[in-house]
Design a protein around this motif. Structure first.
Motif, PDB file in Angstrom:
ATOM      1  N   GLN A 163       4.175 -10.986  -7.359  1.00 11.20           N
ATOM      2  CA  GLN A 163       5.445 -10.300  -7.632  1.00 11.20           C
ATOM      3  C   GLN A 163       5.878 -10.610  -9.061  1.00 11.20           C
ATOM      4  OE1 GLN A 163       8.408 -11.240  -4.721  1.00 11.20           O
ATOM      5  NE2 GLN A 163       7.527  -9.853  -3.221  1.00 11.20           N
ATOM      6  N   THR A 164       5.991  -9.569  -9.855  1.00 10.55           N
ATOM      7  CA  THR A 164       6.387  -9.705 -11.256  1.00 10.55           C
ATOM      8  C   THR A 164       7.635  -8.884 -11.508  1.00 10.55           C
ATOM      9  OG1 THR A 164       4.081  -9.989 -11.915  1.00 10.55           O
ATOM     10  CG2 THR A 164       5.644  -9.376 -13.651  1.00 10.55           C
ATOM     11  N   ARG A 165       8.642  -9.530 -12.059  1.00 10.65           N
ATOM     12  CA  ARG A 165       9.852  -8.818 -12.481  1.00 10.65           C
ATOM     13  C   ARG A 165       9.630  -8.383 -13.927  1.00 10.65           C
ATOM     14  NH1 ARG A 165      14.256 -12.359 -11.816  1.00 10.65           N
ATOM     15  NH2 ARG A 165      14.439 -11.582  -9.703  1.00 10.65           N
ATOM     16  N   LEU A 223      11.394  -6.632 -17.154  1.00 12.98           N
ATOM     17  CA  LEU A 223      12.688  -6.320 -17.754  1.00 12.98           C
ATOM     18  C   LEU A 223      12.438  -5.642 -19.085  1.00 12.98           C
ATOM     19  CD1 LEU A 223      15.796  -6.544 -18.037  1.00 12.98           C
ATOM     20  CD2 LEU A 223      15.418  -8.815 -19.021  1.00 12.98           C
ATOM     21  N   HIS A 255       4.731  -5.337  -7.416  1.00 14.58           N
ATOM     22  CA  HIS A 255       3.961  -6.182  -6.503  1.00 14.58           C
ATOM     23  C   HIS A 255       2.540  -6.373  -7.046  1.00 14.58           C
ATOM     24  CE1 HIS A 255       7.160  -6.274  -3.570  1.00 14.58           C
ATOM     25  NE2 HIS A 255       7.332  -4.985  -3.803  1.00 14.58           N
ATOM     26  N   ARG A 291       1.413 -11.143 -12.832  1.00 18.43           N
ATOM     27  CA  ARG A 291       1.747 -10.907 -14.235  1.00 18.43           C
ATOM     28  C   ARG A 291       0.492 -10.625 -15.052  1.00 18.43           C
ATOM     29  NH1 ARG A 291       5.382 -15.464 -17.040  1.00 18.43           N
ATOM     30  NH2 ARG A 291       3.655 -16.684 -16.282  1.00 18.43           N
ATOM     31  N   ARG A 337      15.261  -2.944 -15.083  1.00 20.11           N
ATOM     32  CA  ARG A 337      14.367  -3.938 -14.488  1.00 20.11           C
ATOM     33  C   ARG A 337      13.765  -3.355 -13.216  1.00 20.11           C
ATOM     34  NH1 ARG A 337      18.965  -7.691 -13.501  1.00 20.11           N
ATOM     35  NH2 ARG A 337      18.480  -8.268 -15.604  1.00 20.11           N
ATOM     36  N   ILE A 338      12.563  -3.845 -12.929  1.00 23.92           N
ATOM     37  CA  ILE A 338      11.848  -3.389 -11.739  1.00 23.92           C
ATOM     38  C   ILE A 338      10.997  -4.551 -11.227  1.00 23.92           C
ATOM     39  CG2 ILE A 338       9.879  -2.509 -13.055  1.00 23.92           C
ATOM     40  CD1 ILE A 338       9.667  -0.235 -10.985  1.00 23.92           C
ATOM     41  N   LEU A 339      10.769  -4.565  -9.943  1.00 22.43           N
ATOM     42  CA  LEU A 339       9.892  -5.553  -9.327  1.00 22.43           C
ATOM     43  C   LEU A 339       8.573  -4.862  -9.012  1.00 22.43           C
ATOM     44  CD1 LEU A 339       9.543  -8.418  -8.171  1.00 22.43           C
ATOM     45  CD2 LEU A 339      10.341  -7.501  -5.989  1.00 22.43           C
ATOM     46  N   GLU A 355       8.203 -11.686 -15.731  1.00 23.44           N
ATOM     47  CA  GLU A 355       8.497 -12.960 -15.070  1.00 23.44           C
ATOM     48  C   GLU A 355       7.887 -12.926 -13.680  1.00 23.44           C
ATOM     49  OE1 GLU A 355      12.329 -15.579 -13.551  1.00 23.44           O
ATOM     50  OE2 GLU A 355      12.633 -13.538 -14.279  1.00 23.44           O
ATOM     51  N   GLU A 356       6.970 -13.835 -13.429  1.00 25.91           N
ATOM     52  CA  GLU A 356       6.359 -13.917 -12.106  1.00 25.91           C
ATOM     53  C   GLU A 356       7.310 -14.701 -11.211  1.00 25.91           C
ATOM     54  OE1 GLU A 356       2.108 -15.320 -10.448  1.00 25.91           O
ATOM     55  OE2 GLU A 356       2.152 -13.967 -12.160  1.00 25.91           O
ATOM     56  N   ILE A 357       7.899 -14.029 -10.241  1.00 28.98           N
ATOM     57  CA  ILE A 357       8.913 -14.681  -9.419  1.00 28.98           C
ATOM     58  C   ILE A 357       8.354 -15.206  -8.101  1.00 28.98           C
ATOM     59  CG2 ILE A 357      10.811 -13.418 -10.472  1.00 28.98           C
ATOM     60  CD1 ILE A 357      10.817 -11.591  -8.042  1.00 28.98           C
TER      61      ILE A 357
END
Length: 141
Positions: A125-127, A129, A35, A38, A31-33, A119-121
């Motif tokens: 910012q999108t995570r 996976l 910037h 999405r 997983r990565i975040l 996943e837009e957290i």
């Protein structure tokens, strides 16, 4: 007291041997975040022509790619070949802005099933996976 030790020893033995008889389906997840929204990340994942821009494989060695059918989304197919391996990546699912799923047949021996979830957290910012699993005990690479 002695019977408790025997029971614990037997339990430890069973727990140590049991995994040897279970079916092996190794799995890897990363997983990565990122910037970015999405909506900006999804096209990079959904279009197989973009994969050489961000995959680690392309950075390690020279790879030749060609494509069949659609360039993006479910049904898109990428054929690739390098000095040591060749394969076919076929996108099986594409859900706009959320996830993609694919299969990868490598060297006609290993079948890998993978998925990428977005996943837009928070705003911008999108995570991401990535999950992959394959048949057999050894990782093909």
């Amino acid at each position: 007291m002695k019977s408790i030790r025997i029971r614990l020893g037997a339990l430890a033995l069973v727990l140590g041997i049991l995994p040897l008889f279970l079916p092996r389906r190794p799995r890897i997840a990363r997983r990565i975040l990122i910037h970015a929204d999405r909506s900006h990340v999804f096209p990079l994942v959904n279009d197989l022509r973009n994969w050489p821009r961000w995959t680690a494989w392309h950075q390690r060695q020279e790879i030749e790619y060609h494509y069949d059918g659609l360039p993006a989304g479910a049904g898109a197919t990428q054929h690739w070949r390098c000095l040591s391996h060749s394969g076919v990546l076929h996108m099986t699912q594409s859900h706009e802005g959320e996830r993609i799923a694919y299969t990868l047949m490598m060297d006609d021996r290993w079948l890998l099933e993978g998925a990428v979830f977005l996943e837009e957290i928070a705003p911008h910012q999108t995570r991401v996976l990535w999950i992959a699993r394959w048949q057999g005990a050894a990782c093909p690479w």
